[in-house]
Design a protein around this motif. Structure first.
Motif: not given
Length: 196
Positions: A30, A36, A40, A119, A186, A193
């Motif tokens: 990540l 990411r 997303q 996240l 997310i 993101v």
């Protein structure tokens, strides 16, 4: 598709019979904004398989802050190559996605649910919630001390009045925190993101 929260430990999943992703591997996977962005977009697709071309178009658009109709072929090719050769295989190897490179299809796995806790986004101008609650506790302690010592106007508060104020402070903070966490999850439209 909601993501479950867990505690930080050597693996994300708390049960022995569930699949587990090593914490270091999750952080490493990540750490890249492009990965990411891919997660997303996949999260927003409600568990459907996504064609690689579609994913590439949306990641390219996010990275270039434009629409999918306005991206040029050089931008698209750069993202396509990186996703196909590096990022998607790494996410697949980690068990977060299922990537069928021969068919050009990508889909989130059940293990993708387990990475949510890593996240939480803290904008550059904000402080982490843990520090906020520590500060709020210090304010509460100072208020209790002011009532106990009898500092005007706090000395006039009853025990019930003090309790109502403290509960209201923490309830409002918890409500704002809950809203902020949902917004930064997310798959949320407002989740930033692709920011480094």
């Amino acid at each position: 598709m909601s993501l479950k929260g867990t505690t930080l430990s050597d693996s994300v999943s708390p049960s022995d019979n569930a699949s587990s992703l090593p914490r270091d591997e999750v952080f490493e996977v990540l750490s890249n904004a492009r990965r990411r962005c891919a997660l997303q977009y996949l999260k927003q697709q409600d568990d459907r398989r996504v064609e690689l071309r579609e994913l590439v178009d949306h990641v390219t658009a996010w990275e270039n802050d434009t629409s999918t109709a306005q991206i040029d072929s050089a931008e698209r090719k750069r993202v396509y190559t990186a996703l196909r050769q590096n990022h998607l295989p790494k996410l697949d190897e980690a068990g977060i996605i299922e990537y069928e490179h021969m068919r050009g299809e990508v889909e989130l796995t059940e293990d993708a649910r387990e990475v949510q806790m890593y996240l939480e986004f803290v904008p550059h101008n904000d402080i982490p919630w843990s520090e906020y609650y520590l500060g709020l506790s210090a304010v509460g302690a100072a208020l209790v001390a002011a009532v106990w010592v009898g500092v005007y106007p706090f000395g006039e508060l009853s025990g019930l009045g003090l309790s109502v104020i403290l509960i209201a402070l923490f309830a409002v903070s918890a409500a704002v925190h809950t809203y902020d966490a949902a917004r930064n999850r997310i798959g949320s439209e407002k989740y930033e993101v692709c920011d480094e």
